[in-house]
Structures are given as C-alpha cells and as structure tokens.
Write a protein that holds these residues in place. Sequence first.
Motif, PDB file in Angstrom:
ATOM      1  N   ASN A 128      89.358 126.934  56.813  1.00  0.00           N
ATOM      2  CA  ASN A 128      88.940 126.474  57.874  1.00  0.00           C
ATOM      3  C   ASN A 128      89.235 124.999  57.726  1.00  0.00           C
ATOM      4  O   ASN A 128      89.018 124.383  56.798  1.00  0.00           O
ATOM      5  CB  ASN A 128      87.310 126.889  58.034  1.00  0.00           C
ATOM      6  N   ILE A 129      89.074 124.329  59.360  1.00  0.00           N
ATOM      7  CA  ILE A 129      89.504 122.909  59.128  1.00  0.00           C
ATOM      8  C   ILE A 129      88.247 122.101  58.755  1.00  0.00           C
ATOM      9  O   ILE A 129      88.307 120.954  58.238  1.00  0.00           O
ATOM     10  CB  ILE A 129      90.128 122.171  60.509  1.00  0.00           C
ATOM     11  N   PHE A 130      87.008 122.919  58.890  1.00  0.00           N
ATOM     12  CA  PHE A 130      85.779 122.164  58.312  1.00  0.00           C
ATOM     13  C   PHE A 130      85.282 122.846  57.038  1.00  0.00           C
ATOM     14  O   PHE A 130      85.530 124.109  57.053  1.00  0.00           O
ATOM     15  CB  PHE A 130      84.788 122.309  59.525  1.00  0.00           C
ATOM     16  N   THR A 131      84.600 122.268  56.155  1.00  0.00           N
ATOM     17  CA  THR A 131      84.203 122.937  54.973  1.00  0.00           C
ATOM     18  C   THR A 131      82.967 123.983  55.265  1.00  0.00           C
ATOM     19  O   THR A 131      82.389 123.773  56.215  1.00  0.00           O
ATOM     20  CB  THR A 131      83.515 122.027  53.911  1.00  0.00           C
ATOM     21  N   GLU A 132      82.943 125.116  54.395  1.00  0.00           N
ATOM     22  CA  GLU A 132      81.655 125.792  54.596  1.00  0.00           C
ATOM     23  C   GLU A 132      80.265 125.126  54.909  1.00  0.00           C
ATOM     24  O   GLU A 132      79.558 125.306  55.748  1.00  0.00           O
ATOM     25  CB  GLU A 132      81.524 126.609  53.330  1.00  0.00           C
ATOM     26  N   GLU A 133      80.081 123.911  54.141  1.00  0.00           N
ATOM     27  CA  GLU A 133      78.906 123.090  54.064  1.00  0.00           C
ATOM     28  C   GLU A 133      78.932 122.253  55.552  1.00  0.00           C
ATOM     29  O   GLU A 133      77.963 122.386  56.145  1.00  0.00           O
ATOM     30  CB  GLU A 133      79.059 122.089  52.970  1.00  0.00           C
ATOM     31  N   GLN A 134      80.035 121.876  55.978  1.00  0.00           N
ATOM     32  CA  GLN A 134      80.050 121.142  57.413  1.00  0.00           C
ATOM     33  C   GLN A 134      79.697 122.112  58.461  1.00  0.00           C
ATOM     34  O   GLN A 134      78.992 121.967  59.424  1.00  0.00           O
ATOM     35  CB  GLN A 134      81.656 120.585  57.483  1.00  0.00           C
ATOM     36  N   ARG A 135      80.186 123.526  58.327  1.00  0.00           N
ATOM     37  CA  ARG A 135      79.866 124.515  59.305  1.00  0.00           C
ATOM     38  C   ARG A 135      78.555 124.895  59.501  1.00  0.00           C
ATOM     39  O   ARG A 135      77.891 125.139  60.400  1.00  0.00           O
ATOM     40  CB  ARG A 135      80.786 125.602  59.182  1.00  0.00           C
ATOM     41  N   LEU A 136      77.754 124.925  58.196  1.00  0.00           N
ATOM     42  CA  LEU A 136      76.577 125.276  58.050  1.00  0.00           C
ATOM     43  C   LEU A 136      75.516 124.325  58.763  1.00  0.00           C
ATOM     44  O   LEU A 136      74.889 124.528  59.281  1.00  0.00           O
ATOM     45  CB  LEU A 136      75.969 125.448  56.310  1.00  0.00           C
ATOM     46  N   LYS A 137      76.068 123.087  58.310  1.00  0.00           N
ATOM     47  CA  LYS A 137      75.067 122.153  58.534  1.00  0.00           C
ATOM     48  C   LYS A 137      75.512 121.517  60.222  1.00  0.00           C
ATOM     49  O   LYS A 137      74.675 121.066  61.000  1.00  0.00           O
ATOM     50  CB  LYS A 137      75.361 120.924  57.964  1.00  0.00           C
ATOM     51  N   GLY A 138      76.642 121.703  60.533  1.00  0.00           N
ATOM     52  CA  GLY A 138      77.150 121.700  61.918  1.00  0.00           C
ATOM     53  C   GLY A 138      78.034 120.226  61.667  1.00  0.00           C
ATOM     54  O   GLY A 138      77.720 119.367  61.088  1.00  0.00           O
ATOM     55  N   VAL A 139      79.046 120.402  62.406  1.00  0.00           N
ATOM     56  CA  VAL A 139      80.110 119.303  62.111  1.00  0.00           C
ATOM     57  C   VAL A 139      79.380 118.052  62.908  1.00  0.00           C
ATOM     58  O   VAL A 139      78.996 118.327  64.037  1.00  0.00           O
ATOM     59  CB  VAL A 139      81.355 119.631  62.543  1.00  0.00           C
ATOM     60  N   ALA A 258      89.584 126.361  63.482  1.00  0.00           N
ATOM     61  CA  ALA A 258      88.209 125.751  63.520  1.00  0.00           C
ATOM     62  C   ALA A 258      87.107 127.266  63.647  1.00  0.00           C
ATOM     63  O   ALA A 258      85.957 127.139  63.481  1.00  0.00           O
ATOM     64  CB  ALA A 258      87.765 124.910  64.554  1.00  0.00           C
ATOM     65  N   GLU A 259      87.903 128.313  64.192  1.00  0.00           N
ATOM     66  CA  GLU A 259      87.102 129.499  64.656  1.00  0.00           C
ATOM     67  C   GLU A 259      86.016 129.098  65.569  1.00  0.00           C
ATOM     68  O   GLU A 259      86.082 128.082  66.635  1.00  0.00           O
ATOM     69  CB  GLU A 259      86.611 130.276  63.486  1.00  0.00           C
ATOM     70  N   VAL A 260      84.755 129.309  65.468  1.00  0.00           N
ATOM     71  CA  VAL A 260      83.397 128.890  66.148  1.00  0.00           C
ATOM     72  C   VAL A 260      82.785 127.946  65.314  1.00  0.00           C
ATOM     73  O   VAL A 260      82.295 128.668  64.016  1.00  0.00           O
ATOM     74  CB  VAL A 260      82.851 129.933  66.812  1.00  0.00           C
ATOM     75  N   SER A 261      82.831 126.629  65.430  1.00  0.00           N
ATOM     76  CA  SER A 261      82.169 125.758  64.366  1.00  0.00           C
ATOM     77  C   SER A 261      81.140 125.090  65.376  1.00  0.00           C
ATOM     78  O   SER A 261      81.231 124.347  66.144  1.00  0.00           O
ATOM     79  CB  SER A 261      82.962 124.862  63.827  1.00  0.00           C
TER      80      SER A 261
END
Length: 292
Positions: A128-139, A258-261
């Motif tokens: 994903n263009i964002f890491t798993e951690e970024q997506r969990l916390k919110g970018v 990004a899918e849904v981030s």
Amino acid sequence: MAGPAFHDRDGKIWFDGELVDWRAANVHILTHAMHYASSVFEGERAYNGEIFKLREHTERLFESGRMLGFEIPYSTDEVDAASVAALEANGLAEAYVRPVAWRGSEMMGVNAQGTEIHLAVAAWEWPNIFTEEQRLKGVTLSWAPWKRPSPDTIPACSKAAGLYMICTLSKHDAEAKGFNDALMLDWRGYVAEATGANVFFVKGDAIHTPIPDAILDGITRRTVIGLAEERGFKVYERRITPDELEAFDECFLTGTAAEVSPVARIENVEFPSREAASVLMPAYTKLVRRES
Ligand code: PMP
C-alpha cells in the motif's frame, strides 16, 4: 524503500508487444517523453490473480493518451492482455500493475508529430502507499505548496507524467514537515486531492468529495461512491473549501495504491471518527477480492 532498484530486478516486462527481460526494458536517453513529459500511465492492482477493473484502467490510459494528442497503437483487448501477461509472466497474484505509454526518440524538440507511440507494462509486489501503522493510526496530511492547475493550462484530468511533477514536490514537502502526504487545493482554492489519491469527508451519513473537474477521476473513487450509496450513505460531489474541514468528523483517501485509507488529521484539524471507513474498508476488500 526496501528491495532492489527498479531497473535491477528479475522478471519480465511487456514492452512494445513482447515480454522482455526486466533489465532489458530500456529506452534511449533522447526519448521525447524524457524531455517533454509526453507520457501517460496507469496504476492497477491485482487481487488473487485478477486485475481489479482492468478495462476501466485500460480505457483511462487511452483517454489520457488522447488528451496528450496521441493514440495508443493497440486495441483495448490487446492492452488488457498485456497487463495480464505482465502479471502472469512474473508469477504474481497480488501485485501493482503499471502500464505506461510514451512518445519515442524519432524526433527531438517540441514538435513530436513523427514520434512513435510505445507501450510497456510492468508488474511488481507492492503493499500500500501507506504503511500498515499509518493506516491503522490514520494518515497525516499537510497542505501542499502546489495547486492543481486549471483544465485550460494543462490536460488536468489526464493521468499524465507531467502532472506528477507537483505531486512529487508536494509529497517531499509533506515528508520534510513530518506528514505522510500532502493535500492539494485546485487553482480556485477548493480542496482537490492528495498526491496519489482522492479525498472524502464525512459528517453523519453524508459523504462529501470534490467534483473531478481538475483532478483525476479515480476508479477507486467511483467504486467507493457506489459502495457508500449501497450502504445508505448520501454522497455529495461538490466544491469543498479548506475552511469547511473542521465541520467534518471523518476523512479518508481512496486510490488503487492507497485503497481506502483513513486520515487522522490535515495539518492541525483532526478526524477522530472511522464510522464510514470501518464500513467501506472491508466492503472494498470484499469487492476487489470477489468475496461478496
Ligand atoms: N489522484 C491521483 C493524483 C492519483 O495519482 C491517483 C492514483 N491513480 C488517484 C487520484 C486515484 O485514482 P485511482 O483510484 O484510479 O487509482
């Protein structure tokens, strides 16, 4: 970024009609596209071996080429088949797929009437263009220092290489300030899009997203609008001003990569809710994986 450089990998790339060795998929330095940005591309994603909305991506590639004044010298069936071939030749089932079309080296100069149009498709593993951690916390998003140009200054809605000059500059600016990505305004000052994704805002059961008149009309964007409407959300495509942001509870980005981030904040405006994202993220996953 982990992994070897992109020019130095094993595998095959579909290049002007045939599968060639990855390291042999090269162009000459005097290629028109290198100097004058006469290049358009797509970003597709394969799930379980199947490219999601492949035909829509292929059609957008042709449209982008036409906006730059050229016709890709293949049929849509052939370009679909090239994407599938690039995926399969590398034994990939979960992958990002990148078709690119460009003007060649037959002429050098602004005039490009005599250039040949080339096409290549590469595929590789890309989470994903964002890491798993970024997506969990919110970018986190900063305001981009660059604006999306008006459609009478450039073919603003094409997926053309030239439009990404300000995206790269904006992304670098965001990262230098400690944010994950940048949110761009358009030339009028309305909220436009992130550097590689569309943006949505939520208040209650209402979802708001910019009209795609100066931004890329994302295929994920269209898909997510459909999913949201099916689930009872009202979706408003409208002009959104930056001073409205504080009135929204939730924000998320959509894109092939990004899918849904979910977005945690834009500068100092926070978006604590995940109400829509918690519905739309699994709905999107189910759809792309054909699990529904
Ligand atoms: N805007 C920009 C600038 C993009 O690069 C992308 C990614 N292609 C998107 C929006 C989202 O488009 P899509 O959903 O078709 O991937």
